[in-house]
Write a protein that holds these residues in place. Sequence first.
Motif, PDB file in Angstrom:
ATOM      1  N   ASN A  41       0.804  -1.221   0.000  1.00  0.00           N
ATOM      2  CA  ASN A  41       0.000   0.000   0.000  1.00  0.00           C
ATOM      3  C   ASN A  41       0.839   1.274   0.000  1.00  0.00           C
ATOM      4  O   ASN A  41       0.489   2.267   0.620  1.00  0.00           O
ATOM      5  CB  ASN A  41      -0.968  -0.003   1.182  1.00  0.00           C
ATOM      6  CG  ASN A  41      -0.272  -0.111   2.526  1.00  0.00           C
ATOM      7  OD1 ASN A  41       0.949  -0.103   2.599  1.00  0.00           O
ATOM      8  ND2 ASN A  41      -1.054  -0.211   3.574  1.00  0.00           N
ATOM      9  N   CYS A  42       1.935   1.264  -0.732  1.00  0.00           N
ATOM     10  CA  CYS A  42       2.850   2.404  -0.782  1.00  0.00           C
ATOM     11  C   CYS A  42       3.575   2.404  -2.121  1.00  0.00           C
ATOM     12  O   CYS A  42       3.900   1.345  -2.658  1.00  0.00           O
ATOM     13  CB  CYS A  42       3.866   2.287   0.360  1.00  0.00           C
ATOM     14  SG  CYS A  42       5.159   3.543   0.365  1.00  0.00           S
ATOM     15  N   LYS A  95      -7.719  11.452   2.563  1.00  0.00           N
ATOM     16  CA  LYS A  95      -8.612  10.520   3.263  1.00  0.00           C
ATOM     17  C   LYS A  95      -9.492   9.769   2.276  1.00  0.00           C
ATOM     18  O   LYS A  95      -9.980  10.336   1.301  1.00  0.00           O
ATOM     19  CB  LYS A  95      -9.506  11.269   4.246  1.00  0.00           C
ATOM     20  CG  LYS A  95      -8.744  11.881   5.383  1.00  0.00           C
ATOM     21  CD  LYS A  95      -9.667  12.566   6.359  1.00  0.00           C
ATOM     22  CE  LYS A  95      -8.862  13.212   7.474  1.00  0.00           C
ATOM     23  NZ  LYS A  95      -9.724  13.937   8.396  1.00  0.00           N
ATOM     24  N   SER A  96      -9.707   8.488   2.563  1.00  0.00           N
ATOM     25  CA  SER A  96     -10.595   7.699   1.713  1.00  0.00           C
ATOM     26  C   SER A  96     -12.034   8.157   1.911  1.00  0.00           C
ATOM     27  O   SER A  96     -12.404   8.676   2.965  1.00  0.00           O
ATOM     28  CB  SER A  96     -10.449   6.201   2.009  1.00  0.00           C
ATOM     29  OG  SER A  96     -10.877   5.907   3.319  1.00  0.00           O
ATOM     30  N   PHE A 101      -9.845   6.469   5.873  1.00  0.00           N
ATOM     31  CA  PHE A 101      -8.471   6.056   6.119  1.00  0.00           C
ATOM     32  C   PHE A 101      -7.542   7.159   5.614  1.00  0.00           C
ATOM     33  O   PHE A 101      -7.803   7.775   4.581  1.00  0.00           O
ATOM     34  CB  PHE A 101      -8.140   4.746   5.406  1.00  0.00           C
ATOM     35  CG  PHE A 101      -8.889   3.557   5.934  1.00  0.00           C
ATOM     36  CD1 PHE A 101      -8.913   3.269   7.293  1.00  0.00           C
ATOM     37  CD2 PHE A 101      -9.563   2.714   5.065  1.00  0.00           C
ATOM     38  CE1 PHE A 101      -9.602   2.158   7.774  1.00  0.00           C
ATOM     39  CE2 PHE A 101     -10.248   1.607   5.542  1.00  0.00           C
ATOM     40  CZ  PHE A 101     -10.267   1.333   6.900  1.00  0.00           C
ATOM     41  N   ASP A 103      -3.954   8.569   4.134  1.00  0.00           N
ATOM     42  CA  ASP A 103      -2.725   8.282   3.405  1.00  0.00           C
ATOM     43  C   ASP A 103      -1.832   9.509   3.499  1.00  0.00           C
ATOM     44  O   ASP A 103      -2.310  10.646   3.449  1.00  0.00           O
ATOM     45  CB  ASP A 103      -3.002   7.992   1.930  1.00  0.00           C
ATOM     46  CG  ASP A 103      -3.823   6.741   1.696  1.00  0.00           C
ATOM     47  OD1 ASP A 103      -3.876   5.888   2.601  1.00  0.00           O
ATOM     48  OD2 ASP A 103      -4.405   6.621   0.606  1.00  0.00           O
ATOM     49  N   SER A 122      -0.353   4.360   2.651  1.00  0.00           N
ATOM     50  CA  SER A 122      -1.438   4.210   3.620  1.00  0.00           C
ATOM     51  C   SER A 122      -0.847   4.094   5.013  1.00  0.00           C
ATOM     52  O   SER A 122       0.192   3.471   5.200  1.00  0.00           O
ATOM     53  CB  SER A 122      -2.255   2.949   3.311  1.00  0.00           C
ATOM     54  OG  SER A 122      -2.784   3.013   2.009  1.00  0.00           O
ATOM     55  N   ARG A 123      -1.532   4.654   5.980  1.00  0.00           N
ATOM     56  CA  ARG A 123      -1.074   4.537   7.368  1.00  0.00           C
ATOM     57  C   ARG A 123      -1.462   3.192   7.972  1.00  0.00           C
ATOM     58  O   ARG A 123      -0.782   2.695   8.850  1.00  0.00           O
ATOM     59  CB  ARG A 123      -1.670   5.650   8.221  1.00  0.00           C
ATOM     60  CG  ARG A 123      -1.045   6.998   7.963  1.00  0.00           C
ATOM     61  CD  ARG A 123      -1.521   8.020   8.942  1.00  0.00           C
ATOM     62  NE  ARG A 123      -0.837   9.280   8.735  1.00  0.00           N
ATOM     63  CZ  ARG A 123      -1.022  10.333   9.483  1.00  0.00           C
ATOM     64  NH1 ARG A 123      -1.869  10.290  10.500  1.00  0.00           N
ATOM     65  NH2 ARG A 123      -0.367  11.446   9.235  1.00  0.00           N
ATOM     66  N   ASP A 128      -4.121  -1.444  -0.570  1.00  0.00           N
ATOM     67  CA  ASP A 128      -4.898  -0.228  -0.829  1.00  0.00           C
ATOM     68  C   ASP A 128      -5.618  -0.314  -2.169  1.00  0.00           C
ATOM     69  O   ASP A 128      -6.170   0.664  -2.630  1.00  0.00           O
ATOM     70  CB  ASP A 128      -3.996   0.997  -0.802  1.00  0.00           C
ATOM     71  CG  ASP A 128      -2.987   1.004  -1.940  1.00  0.00           C
ATOM     72  OD1 ASP A 128      -2.819  -0.039  -2.597  1.00  0.00           O
ATOM     73  OD2 ASP A 128      -2.377   2.051  -2.183  1.00  0.00           O
ATOM     74  N   ASN A 132      -2.995   4.468  -3.897  1.00  0.00           N
ATOM     75  CA  ASN A 132      -1.870   5.394  -3.795  1.00  0.00           C
ATOM     76  C   ASN A 132      -1.190   5.615  -5.145  1.00  0.00           C
ATOM     77  O   ASN A 132      -0.873   6.739  -5.514  1.00  0.00           O
ATOM     78  CB  ASN A 132      -0.861   4.894  -2.748  1.00  0.00           C
ATOM     79  CG  ASN A 132      -1.369   5.137  -1.349  1.00  0.00           C
ATOM     80  OD1 ASN A 132      -1.524   6.278  -0.927  1.00  0.00           O
ATOM     81  ND2 ASN A 132      -1.645   4.067  -0.624  1.00  0.00           N
TER      82      ASN A 132
END
Length: 148
Positions: A41-42, A95-96, A101, A103, A122-123, A128, A132
């Motif tokens: 997710n990055c 934010k999603s 969520f 990021d 993503s945190r 994801d 991203n």
Amino acid sequence: MSRLLAIALGIFLTLTVIFTAPSWALGVNNSHLADCPSSPNCVVSQNADAKHSIEPIPYHLERDKVRETLLKVLAVVPRTQVVEQTDDYIHALSKSRIFRFVDDVEFYFPKDENVIHMRSASRLGDSDLGVNRRRLEQIRLALGDLNI
């Protein structure tokens, strides 16, 4: 009583750090954005393996003009807010839509290159679903349309 209060305060501070801070460093360190964690997710444009790699955005205008243009683009990206900016760095939170969520989205303008290095991560969670990468590619397209 003070010992109980100290324990409660320690637990509170620990939980606050766990649930609000990303598990990796943000910002520019030694002219590089942080590496991605092992989760998918990055994406990052510096020192990344094939799974996490994304190309930086080249530009041909003055760096300050490009930075201004990027800030204008970020202002219209839904649910995105710039939280830090310097001459060579921008950090935004995105934010999603449904679950909110967060990021971290970062941009770095090295002084010796005409490129924007970028990172979006993503945190929380693992996957994801490509959000991203798509976000950064949409920003790339917007900047291309503005002839940076």
